[in-house]
Every structure is written in C-alpha cells, then in structure tokens.
Design a protein around this motif. Structure first.
Motif, mmCIF file in Angstrom:
data_model
loop_
_atom_site.group_PDB
_atom_site.id
_atom_site.type_symbol
_atom_site.label_atom_id
_atom_site.label_comp_id
_atom_site.label_asym_id
_atom_site.label_seq_id
_atom_site.Cartn_x
_atom_site.Cartn_y
_atom_site.Cartn_z
ATOM 1 N N GLY A 67 10.872 17.409 73.108
ATOM 2 C CA GLY A 67 11.581 18.639 72.733
ATOM 3 C C GLY A 67 13.071 18.411 72.564
ATOM 4 O O GLY A 67 13.763 19.250 71.987
ATOM 5 N N LEU A 68 13.560 17.289 73.094
ATOM 6 C CA LEU A 68 15.003 17.013 72.996
ATOM 7 C C LEU A 68 15.293 15.768 72.161
ATOM 8 O O LEU A 68 16.383 15.210 72.233
ATOM 9 N N GLU A 69 14.288 15.340 71.382
ATOM 10 C CA GLU A 69 14.502 14.134 70.568
ATOM 11 C C GLU A 69 15.675 14.362 69.616
ATOM 12 O O GLU A 69 16.463 13.462 69.354
ATOM 13 N N ARG A 70 15.752 15.595 69.071
ATOM 14 C CA ARG A 70 16.845 15.944 68.145
ATOM 15 C C ARG A 70 17.456 17.270 68.595
ATOM 16 O O ARG A 70 17.044 18.343 68.159
ATOM 17 N N VAL A 71 18.462 17.141 69.464
ATOM 18 C CA VAL A 71 19.111 18.335 70.014
ATOM 19 C C VAL A 71 19.716 19.200 68.897
ATOM 20 O O VAL A 71 19.732 20.434 68.979
ATOM 21 N N ASP A 72 20.169 18.541 67.830
ATOM 22 C CA ASP A 72 20.754 19.315 66.721
ATOM 23 C C ASP A 72 19.726 20.256 66.091
ATOM 24 O O ASP A 72 20.059 21.352 65.647
ATOM 25 N N LEU A 73 18.462 19.820 66.092
ATOM 26 C CA LEU A 73 17.425 20.640 65.451
ATOM 27 C C LEU A 73 16.749 21.603 66.430
ATOM 28 O O LEU A 73 16.368 22.711 66.055
ATOM 29 N N SER A 74 16.585 21.170 67.704
ATOM 30 C CA SER A 74 15.804 22.006 68.629
ATOM 31 C C SER A 74 16.669 22.941 69.479
ATOM 32 O O SER A 74 16.263 24.057 69.787
ATOM 33 N N ILE A 75 17.878 22.501 69.838
ATOM 34 C CA ILE A 75 18.682 23.290 70.777
ATOM 35 C C ILE A 75 19.774 24.101 70.085
ATOM 36 O O ILE A 75 19.990 25.270 70.412
ATOM 37 N N VAL A 76 20.437 23.486 69.116
ATOM 38 C CA VAL A 76 21.577 24.189 68.489
ATOM 39 C C VAL A 76 21.182 25.583 67.960
ATOM 40 O O VAL A 76 21.917 26.554 68.186
ATOM 41 N N PRO A 77 19.995 25.741 67.356
ATOM 42 C CA PRO A 77 19.631 27.101 66.892
ATOM 43 C C PRO A 77 19.449 28.117 68.030
ATOM 44 O O PRO A 77 19.461 29.321 67.787
#
Ligand code: 5RP
Length: 293
Positions: A67-77
C-alpha cells in the motif's frame, strides 16, 4: 507623514467586562506554553478534541510496505482528509507537497530493520531539522519490557527535552514485542510510563477488555494505532469503541491505505472520530463513497 487627521477617538474599554482566560481543550495540556499548545491544536481538532492521523511511516523499518510502494499515488490523494500526517522526513521531502494543510508528526526514532531486534533504536532526527520542517510533534517508539527498554525510554526523554526547548510535542508510541501479552494491564503500564516521563501524547493499541482503564489512568491524550488490516466495519467499530472509552483519536495506517477504497475509508473514519457516527452509519458512508468511485 503620520496620518493623524480624522482619527477615530471613541475608544471602548469594556471596563465592566472581566477578561476571560480561556482554558485549553486537551487532556492534561493546560499548563503547557503557547507554542506547544498551538502545535497540539493543529494535531487535535479543538472542536471535537480528537484527531485523525494518517500513519505511513512504516517504511522506516519495513521498507515498501503493501500500500506504500508509491506514496505519491496512494497517500498524497488522501491528504485533504487527514488532520495530521505521520511520516518520515525522507518521504516528506521527496513526495509530500509543501502546500499540504495537515500538521506533521515526524518519525524521530529508528535503526534496526525487520531483520534485526526492533527495540534497538536510536534517535534518528535532529531537532533543528524538525523545526526546519515545521513539525508539530516527533514520534518515538518505546519498548516497555523489550530487550532495549531503557534505551528506548532514554530516546523518549531526550526528545521530550529537545521538543520542549522548541515547543514541539513528543508522541510516545508503545511498541509491543512478539512475546508480550497485549492486554489492558500491559498498556496501562506502558502508556503511564510514557506520560510520566514527559510524552505529550501516547499511541497505543485498542484492547477489547478494559481499554477505558488505560485511558483513564493516562494523564495525557491517547490515540490508537490501527494495527493490521481488518474488514472496514471492524476497523470503524474499533475506532468507535476507542473514542467512546476515552481515546482522543486514531493514528491509522494499514486500515486506511490497504482498504479497497482508501479515500472512502478515511472519510468514514473521520465521521466516527469527529462526527460521533456509529460504526454502522460510518460503514454506510464508506459504501456510498466507494460506489461513487
Ligand atoms: C510504526 C507505527 C505506525 O505508524 C503505526 O503502527 C500505525 O500504523 P497502523 O495503523 O498500520 O498500525 O507507529 O511502528
């Protein structure tokens, strides 16, 4: 030249009105200095008294967590729905837009990876960098009963001293070793030690039996970790139970970013934590938002 013409001169001194000295809304925090209170009020919403912290610092010891492989895609939104982001300074500088509104709790301890003894942590952040990054609080792992218990406590007390110099809060995170029983008795011990030694708030786990005794004898606010991924209704029920039993919010990671619909889930968690919604109604909201895509 000074603008002295037509100066309004009907002053009103309200001599009969006593000046109100406002209290501070947060448990155990009334006697802190202004800057520290202001930072805490950016973590905990003064209206509800609670917080939704979005935790995604897991990589500091376990690398690219699911779930945190790509913080830009999963968390930033998800940022618009968080009161506070709990993260490492590395991810902050690399991936988080500086115009983000939530306050920041920076991971300030670290050292061992999942391949080693986890309690063997050191302080991993200079207070000057925390000031530079505008942190509201620093998070430190405390391993009560763990192999390096004393060292982790020493990390906590050093961060509390440094934080107090700059008005930055310290969040003590009670880490439970593999061999320890996760019950109210253990969490009363761990959270109380953290508060006694100066943590301004403490993160711990929710337990089914006697969680209200953990919050009642901890003199500072408690937030609960989400822990491993649960079905959404169960995670919302855990948050609701914790708030009803005296917690001041959640510091939730996997139950949000590993959800099938993370944006819907964080909004449902907010409905429980800030809006007092029941788990059933919050789950309804989750499903509605999820179906809206
Ligand atoms: C790591 C942490 C995490 O931030 C914490 O465990 C919260 O995440 P989750 O809700 O996934 O448990 O403190 O030690």
């Amino acid at each position: 030249m000074a603008d002295l013409d037509g100066v309004k001169d009907n002053k009103e001194f309200h001599t009969g009105v006593p000046q109100e000295t406002a209290g501070f809304f947060l448990k155990g925090s009334s006697h802190y200095d202004w800057g520290l209170k202001n930072r805490l009020a950016r973590i905990f919403d003064p209206k509800s008294g609670n917080t939704v912290m979005l935790a995604f610092d897991h990589g500091y010891f376990q690398g690219p967590t699911t779930g945190l492989e790509r913080v830009d895609l999963s968390i930033v939104p998800l940022i618009p729905w968080a009161d506070t982001l709990m993260l490492t300074r590395g991810v902050l500088r690399s991936l988080i837009p500086p115009a983000s509104r939530p306050s920041l709790v920076l991971r300030a301890s670290g050292g061992p990876s999942i391949l080693k003894e986890l309690s063997n942590e050191e302080i991993a952040l200079d207070i000057e960098d925390a000031v530079r990054l505008n942190a509201a609080a620093l998070a430190v792992q405390v391993f009560i009963g763990g192999e390096h218990e004393t060292k982790s406590i020493h990390n906590l007390t050093r961060l509390v001293d440094q934080g107090l110099r700059h008005g930055i809060a310290t969040l003590a995170v009670t880490a439970v070793g593999k061999d320890m029983v996760r019950d109210a008795k253990y969490f009363r011990l761990a959270t109380r030690i953290c508060a006694e030694l100066g943590a301004q708030y403490v993160k711990t786990y929710y337990v089914e039996e006697g969680f209200d005794t953990v919050t009642s004898c901890c003199p500072v606010p408690i937030v609960i970790a989400g822990g491993k991924k649960l079905p959404e209704l169960d995670a919302l029920t855990m948050a609701w139970n914790a708030i009803r039993q005296g917690a001041n919010g959640v510091d939730m990671g996997r139950n949000i970013f590993q959800s099938e619909a993370p944006a819907a889930m964080i909004q449902a968690v907010r409905a429980v934590v800030h809006g007092g919604e029941t788990p059933a109604r919050a789950f309804e909201l989750y499903n509605t938002l999820k179906n809206q895509g």
